[in-house]
Motif scaffolding. Structure first.
Motif, PDB file in Angstrom:
ATOM      1  N   ASN A  34      48.839  64.593  11.755  1.00  0.00           N
ATOM      2  CA  ASN A  34      50.168  64.266  12.290  1.00  0.00           C
ATOM      3  C   ASN A  34      50.257  62.805  12.716  1.00  0.00           C
ATOM      4  O   ASN A  34      51.286  62.143  12.505  1.00  0.00           O
ATOM      5  CB  ASN A  34      50.485  65.172  13.490  1.00  0.00           C
ATOM      6  N   GLU A  37      50.544  60.719   9.510  1.00  0.00           N
ATOM      7  CA  GLU A  37      51.822  60.876   8.812  1.00  0.00           C
ATOM      8  C   GLU A  37      52.992  60.268   9.581  1.00  0.00           C
ATOM      9  O   GLU A  37      53.858  59.608   8.996  1.00  0.00           O
ATOM     10  CB  GLU A  37      52.082  62.367   8.571  1.00  0.00           C
ATOM     11  N   LYS A  38      53.015  60.473  10.920  1.00  0.00           N
ATOM     12  CA  LYS A  38      54.190  60.094  11.696  1.00  0.00           C
ATOM     13  C   LYS A  38      54.082  58.730  12.368  1.00  0.00           C
ATOM     14  O   LYS A  38      55.107  58.109  12.668  1.00  0.00           O
ATOM     15  CB  LYS A  38      54.465  61.163  12.760  1.00  0.00           C
ATOM     16  N   VAL A  39      52.858  58.258  12.600  1.00  0.00           N
ATOM     17  CA  VAL A  39      52.697  57.038  13.389  1.00  0.00           C
ATOM     18  C   VAL A  39      52.078  55.889  12.597  1.00  0.00           C
ATOM     19  O   VAL A  39      52.550  54.755  12.655  1.00  0.00           O
ATOM     20  CB  VAL A  39      51.836  57.324  14.649  1.00  0.00           C
ATOM     21  N   PRO A  42      53.597  55.079   8.233  1.00  0.00           N
ATOM     22  CA  PRO A  42      54.868  54.350   8.091  1.00  0.00           C
ATOM     23  C   PRO A  42      54.714  52.842   8.304  1.00  0.00           C
ATOM     24  O   PRO A  42      55.490  52.053   7.761  1.00  0.00           O
ATOM     25  CB  PRO A  42      55.752  54.977   9.182  1.00  0.00           C
TER      26      PRO A  42
END
Length: 298
Positions: A34, A37-39, A42
Motif C-alpha cells: 500500500n 502504490e499510494k505514496v 506516484p
C-alpha cells in the motif's frame, strides 16, 4: 545515436516486493504494498533509479510532516528497501535515503484497565463476548491469537493454552515472532469462562470462537463495535482491546508472584528488555523494594 537502457524505480520496486513476499507476514506485506502504490510510486515510479538524488527524496519526504513518526518511518523503510535493490545490482553507488534522518518514535503511555474496571466489564458483558474478554484479560493473548485459538490448543487437564497461530483478514499464520509461540496457564479466574465457552462451541471440535460454523475473519468483524459500546455504557474511558494485554502484564507484575522472565515468556517477548521498556512505570513491586534508609556513602 547511443541508446541507454533505463531502469526505473518501479522496476526495482517490483523486485523488492517479490523478495519481501518470502520474508514478511501477510499483514506487513500488505502494508508495504500500500505504501508503494499510494505514496512512493506516484512520485518516483517512472523515474530512472540512478537519477533520483538525496534532495529529491528530502523534498518528497517534507510533504509528509503531518504524518506520525511511525508512519514516516514506514515510508522510509520501504523507500530504502527499493533503493537497496538497485544498490545491490550496482546501478547506484549510494542509497539516497541514507541522508534522511529517521523520525524519533514517541511511544504512547500504556493505559491498562484497573481491577474494578475488569470486574465491571466481565460482569456486564454477556454470552461468548464475555468469554472472549475473559481470555483477553487473563491470558494476555493478542486479538488475532484469540480468534485463531482452537479447542485442540486448550488442555483442561493440564490447564494450559498452546498459542501457535494468529488470524487477520481471514489469513492464518504463525504468531508475530518465534517467541510468541508459547504455553499459557489457565488461571482459576479464567477457568469458568473457558468452560462456559466450551459448552457453546466445544462439540464442534474446531475454533473456540465461531461465526456459525466458520472462524471469524478478524476482530473487526466480531468484537470491536460491541467492545466500544460496552465501555461507553459502563462509562469506562475507551481503550483499544489490545489494552487487555497490557492489563494482564501489569497485574502479573504487581502481584509479585512471578519473575520477570516468567512474565516475558507468557507475553511472548524475546527477552525482558521489552517488558521494562513498556511497563517500567507500572512495576510497583520494584518501587516498593527501594530501601530509603540505604546509605550510598556506607
Amino acid at each position: 545515436m547511443k541508446w541507454r537502457w533505463v531502469l526505473t524505480f518501479e522496476y526495482y520496486a517490483k523486485i523488492y516486493i517479490q523478495i519481501k513476499r518470502t520474508e514478511l507476514k501477510p499483514a506487513s506485506l500488505e502494508k508495504y504494498e500500500n505504501i508503494l502504490e499510494k505514496v512512493v510510486l506516484p512520485e518516483f515510479g517512472n523515474r530512472s533509479i540512478d537519477e533520483i538524488k538525496p534532495l529529491d527524496v528530502r523534498l518528497w519526504f517534507s510533504k509528509y510532516n503531518h504524518r506520525s513518526p511511525k508512519t514516516k518511518r514506514d515510508y522510509l523503510i520501504v523507500l530504502r528497501g527499493v533503493f537497496n535493490e538497485a544498490f545491490f545490482d550496482e546501478k547506484i553507488t549510494r542509497n539516497p535515503v541514507d541522508y534522511i534522518k529517521l523520525p524519533k518514535l514517541h511511544k504512547s503511555r500504556v493505559q491498562p484497565f484497573s481491577k474494578d474496571e475488569v470486574e465491571s466489564i466481565l460482569r456486564n458483558a454477556s454470552g461468548w463476548r464475555r468469554n472472549y474478554y475473559a481470555i483477553a484479560f487473563f491470558t494476555g493473548m493478542r486479538s488475532g491469537e484469540i480468534i485463531a485459538l482452537r479447542w485442540s490448543d486448550v488442555d483442561f487437564i493440564r490447564r494450559t493454552i498452546y498459542v501457535q497461530r494468529t488470524r487477520r483478514k481471514g489469513i492464518e499464520t504463525t504468531p508475530k515472532t518465534q517467541s510468541s509461540v508459547r504455553i499459557i496457564p489457565i488461571f482459576s479466574d479464567l477457568l469458568p469462562f473457558l468452560e462456559d465457552q466450551y459448552k457453546k462451541t466445544g462439540n464442534k471440535n474446531s475454533y473456540v470462537f465461531l461465526n456459525g460454523d466458520k472462524p471469524y475473519r478478524d476482530t473487526n468483524t466480531c468484537i470491536d463495535r460491541s467492545w466500544k459500546n460496552l465501555l461507553n455504557r459502563l462509562k469506562i474511558p475507551y481503550r483499544r482491546l489490545y489494552n487487555t494485554r497490557h492489563t494482564f502484564a501489569t497485574l502479573l507484575l504487581n502481584s509479585d508472584k512471578f519473575t520477570k522472565n516468567q512474565i516475558s515468556m507468557l507475553l511472548g517477548h524475546t527477552n525482558n528488555q521489552m517488558l521494562f521498556q513498556i511497563y517500567a512505570g507500572f512495576i510497583e513491586s520494584e518501587k516498593d523494594k527501594i530501601d530509603l534508609d540505604f546509605s550510598i556513602l556506607k
